[in-house]
Design a protein around this motif. Structure first.
Motif, short mmCIF file in Angstrom:
data_model
loop_
_atom_site.label_atom_id
_atom_site.label_comp_id
_atom_site.label_asym_id
_atom_site.label_seq_id
_atom_site.Cartn_x
_atom_site.Cartn_y
_atom_site.Cartn_z
N PRO A 70 93.42 61.63 -14.96
CA PRO A 70 92.60 60.76 -15.93
C PRO A 70 93.66 60.27 -16.99
CG PRO A 70 92.38 62.98 -16.78
CD PRO A 70 93.05 63.09 -15.47
N TYR A 71 93.33 59.07 -17.79
CA TYR A 71 94.20 58.81 -19.08
C TYR A 71 95.44 57.96 -18.90
CZ TYR A 71 90.80 62.31 -21.14
OH TYR A 71 89.87 62.99 -21.64
N VAL A 72 95.54 57.69 -17.48
CA VAL A 72 96.89 57.09 -17.21
C VAL A 72 96.49 55.93 -16.02
CG1 VAL A 72 99.38 57.05 -16.57
CG2 VAL A 72 98.37 58.96 -17.91
N GLU A 73 96.88 54.79 -16.30
CA GLU A 73 96.69 54.02 -15.17
C GLU A 73 97.30 54.30 -13.97
OE1 GLU A 73 95.35 49.53 -15.82
OE2 GLU A 73 97.44 49.54 -15.45
N SER A 74 96.89 54.21 -12.86
CA SER A 74 97.76 54.39 -11.58
C SER A 74 98.25 52.96 -11.03
CB SER A 74 96.69 54.93 -10.62
OG SER A 74 95.56 54.13 -10.32
N ILE A 75 99.06 53.36 -9.85
CA ILE A 75 99.84 52.07 -9.36
C ILE A 75 98.68 51.37 -8.63
CG2 ILE A 75 101.39 51.49 -7.43
CD1 ILE A 75 103.19 53.53 -8.43
N GLU A 76 98.93 50.09 -8.94
CA GLU A 76 97.67 49.18 -8.17
C GLU A 76 97.63 49.31 -6.51
OE1 GLU A 76 98.41 45.09 -9.48
OE2 GLU A 76 96.59 44.72 -8.08
N GLY A 77 96.53 49.63 -6.21
CA GLY A 77 96.41 49.66 -5.02
C GLY A 77 96.75 51.21 -4.34
N HIS A 78 97.00 52.16 -5.28
CA HIS A 78 97.39 53.51 -4.68
C HIS A 78 96.82 54.35 -6.18
CE1 HIS A 78 100.03 52.30 -1.78
NE2 HIS A 78 100.22 51.34 -2.39
N ASN A 79 95.52 54.73 -5.99
CA ASN A 79 94.79 55.24 -7.06
C ASN A 79 95.34 56.51 -7.37
OD1 ASN A 79 92.93 53.17 -7.19
ND2 ASN A 79 91.48 54.03 -6.10
N ASN A 80 96.17 57.24 -6.59
CA ASN A 80 96.54 58.66 -6.58
C ASN A 80 97.87 58.77 -7.24
OD1 ASN A 80 94.04 60.26 -6.28
ND2 ASN A 80 94.20 58.97 -4.24
N ILE A 81 98.65 57.64 -7.43
CA ILE A 81 99.87 57.47 -7.83
C ILE A 81 100.15 57.27 -9.07
CG2 ILE A 81 102.36 56.92 -7.11
CD1 ILE A 81 101.78 56.65 -4.46
N LEU A 82 100.71 57.89 -10.04
CA LEU A 82 100.95 57.35 -11.41
C LEU A 82 102.30 57.22 -11.46
CD1 LEU A 82 99.28 60.17 -13.76
CD2 LEU A 82 98.25 58.08 -12.55
N GLU A 83 102.85 56.11 -12.17
CA GLU A 83 104.12 55.61 -12.37
C GLU A 83 104.86 56.41 -13.75
OE1 GLU A 83 106.72 52.40 -10.79
OE2 GLU A 83 106.17 51.67 -12.66
N VAL A 84 105.47 57.20 -13.69
CA VAL A 84 106.20 57.91 -15.01
C VAL A 84 107.36 56.87 -15.49
CG1 VAL A 84 106.88 59.81 -16.30
CG2 VAL A 84 105.46 59.99 -14.61
N ARG A 85 107.03 55.98 -16.23
CA ARG A 85 108.10 54.94 -16.73
C ARG A 85 108.60 54.76 -17.82
NH1 ARG A 85 110.06 49.64 -14.63
NH2 ARG A 85 109.02 50.05 -12.66
N ARG A 86 109.86 54.77 -18.39
CA ARG A 86 110.26 54.75 -19.56
C ARG A 86 111.27 53.49 -19.45
NH1 ARG A 86 113.72 57.18 -23.28
NH2 ARG A 86 112.92 57.18 -25.53
N GLU A 87 111.08 52.54 -20.24
CA GLU A 87 112.14 51.40 -20.23
C GLU A 87 113.26 51.86 -21.33
OE1 GLU A 87 112.04 49.18 -18.22
OE2 GLU A 87 109.97 48.88 -17.53
N PRO A 88 114.20 50.90 -20.89
CA PRO A 88 115.54 50.88 -21.96
C PRO A 88 115.29 50.94 -23.29
CG PRO A 88 116.17 49.75 -20.01
CD PRO A 88 114.61 49.98 -19.95
N ASN A 89 114.48 49.97 -23.39
CA ASN A 89 114.20 49.59 -25.18
C ASN A 89 113.19 50.52 -25.69
OD1 ASN A 89 112.33 48.59 -23.61
ND2 ASN A 89 112.27 46.38 -24.51
N GLU A 90 112.39 51.54 -24.96
CA GLU A 90 111.26 51.93 -25.54
C GLU A 90 111.74 52.96 -26.59
OE1 GLU A 90 107.52 53.15 -23.39
OE2 GLU A 90 108.94 52.48 -21.67
N ASP A 91 111.32 53.01 -27.82
CA ASP A 91 111.71 54.04 -28.85
C ASP A 91 110.29 55.18 -29.13
OD1 ASP A 91 113.03 55.22 -30.76
OD2 ASP A 91 112.39 53.62 -32.36
N ILE A 92 110.32 55.92 -28.02
CA ILE A 92 108.97 56.69 -28.01
C ILE A 92 109.47 57.74 -27.25
CG2 ILE A 92 108.13 55.67 -26.04
CD1 ILE A 92 105.32 56.15 -27.27
N ALA A 93 108.90 58.98 -27.49
CA ALA A 93 109.27 60.21 -26.62
C ALA A 93 108.71 59.96 -25.24
CB ALA A 93 108.09 61.50 -27.23
N PRO A 94 109.39 60.82 -24.17
CA PRO A 94 109.19 60.65 -22.70
C PRO A 94 107.81 61.10 -22.50
CG PRO A 94 111.14 61.96 -23.15
CD PRO A 94 110.53 61.88 -24.67
N PHE A 95 106.97 60.35 -21.65
CA PHE A 95 105.78 60.79 -21.24
C PHE A 95 105.98 62.43 -20.74
CE2 PHE A 95 102.86 61.46 -17.70
CZ PHE A 95 101.59 61.42 -18.40
N GLY A 96 104.91 63.30 -21.03
CA GLY A 96 105.17 64.68 -20.69
C GLY A 96 106.33 65.23 -21.49
#
Ligand code: SIN
Length: 281
Positions: A70-96
């Protein structure tokens, strides 16, 4: 004779597995062997496994049915894969990025989490693991007996309620789906018995465990704090460094984990599945 080469880490917590390619379907014998190794070392990783989405799904399904994420959008067309992604300019704690077990607020939290590294930053971005079984076994017998009789309340509210989400700041790399459901609570035993190994471990984590039900708030906070400090002693920790295309599977029933930062200015992308588990007892 097995074709798998297993290299355990210190204290037999964490092991590298080589001599196998995960792109093609695996025989039942091989899957059983991997499962046994995974139960023994709790965190296992397979270097050099370039996998596309269907191959990651196929390997995951060889371990068990998918869990409910729950609570995290999955990859389009792959309901059971989450992408844990952090971009170079993100100023936020890592997911998890705080110590937790995945979805411990569920009635039947996942047995396994599988994480496949797609883009690994040149610095930082490790994942740390804590062995809740050895931490439990290292406690003195009287305290173990007390803990065995206790229950806890878990909830997703500190991470996924609208209130928590607003406070935590916006992620651009991932779409989080905060919900009123996050206020639901789930009672679990404080000590759980691993259904396969029969070993007992501490089933608590600082993100989702709100309280020990049998204690007054202050006593509960103090004991939880003491137990978290104990689990996080260096002798119970394995620090995992990633490489591109590495696949790691951990036992979510007996391991806490925490994504590390230290890579501001770089992208990090992982693909994650969870495997359904059973109700802790
Ligand atoms: C997670 O908590 O599932 C993410 C771990 C990581 O990205 O290292």
């Amino acid at each position: 004779m097995s074709k798998l080469a297993v290299t355990p880490h210190a204290n037999n917590f964490g092991a590298r597995i080589q001599g196998i390619q995960l792109q093609s379907p695996l025989s039942e014998d091989l899957v059983n062997e991997i499962r046994d190794i995974w139960h023994q070392y709790q965190v296992v990783y397979f270097p050099n496994q370039p996998l596309d989405h269907p191959q990651l799904e196929q390997f995951s399904l060889s371990i068990g049915n998918f869990g409910d994420d729950p609570y995290v959008e999955s990859i389009e067309g792959h309901n059971n894969i989450l992408e844990v992604r952090r971009e170079p300019n993100e100023d936020i704690a890592p997911f998890g990025g705080s110590w937790h077990s995945d979805w411990s607020f569920q009635l039947t939290p996942p047995s396994a989490t599988i994480l496949h590294a797609k883009i690994v930053p040149p610095v930082g971005g490790d994942t740390h693991y804590a062995d809740s079984i050895r931490a439990y076994e290292a406690l003195d017998a009287a305290l173990r007996e007390e803990l065995d009789a206790m229950t806890t309340t878990h909830s997703a509210r500190r991470s996924y309620s609208h209130e928590a989400y607003k406070k935590g700041g916006e992620r651009t790399g991932m779409k989080i789906l905060p919900s009123e459901k996050a206020w639901d609570t789930q009672i679990h035993p404080l000590v759980r018995t691993h259904p396969d190994s029969g070993r007992k471990g501490l089933w608590i984590n600082p993100v989702y465990t709100l309280k020990i039900n049998e204690l007054a708030e202050k006593d509960s906070d103090e004991l939880l704090e003491k137990l978290f400090a104990h689990i996080l002693k260096p002798e119970f920790i394995y620090e995992h460094t990633w490489a591109e295309n590495m696949l790691t599977m951990w036992d979510n029933r007996s391991v806490m984990h925490c994504a590390q930062g230290g890579y501001n200015g770089y992208r990090r992308v992982m693909h994650r599945t969870t495997i359904a588990g059973t109700q802790p007892f």
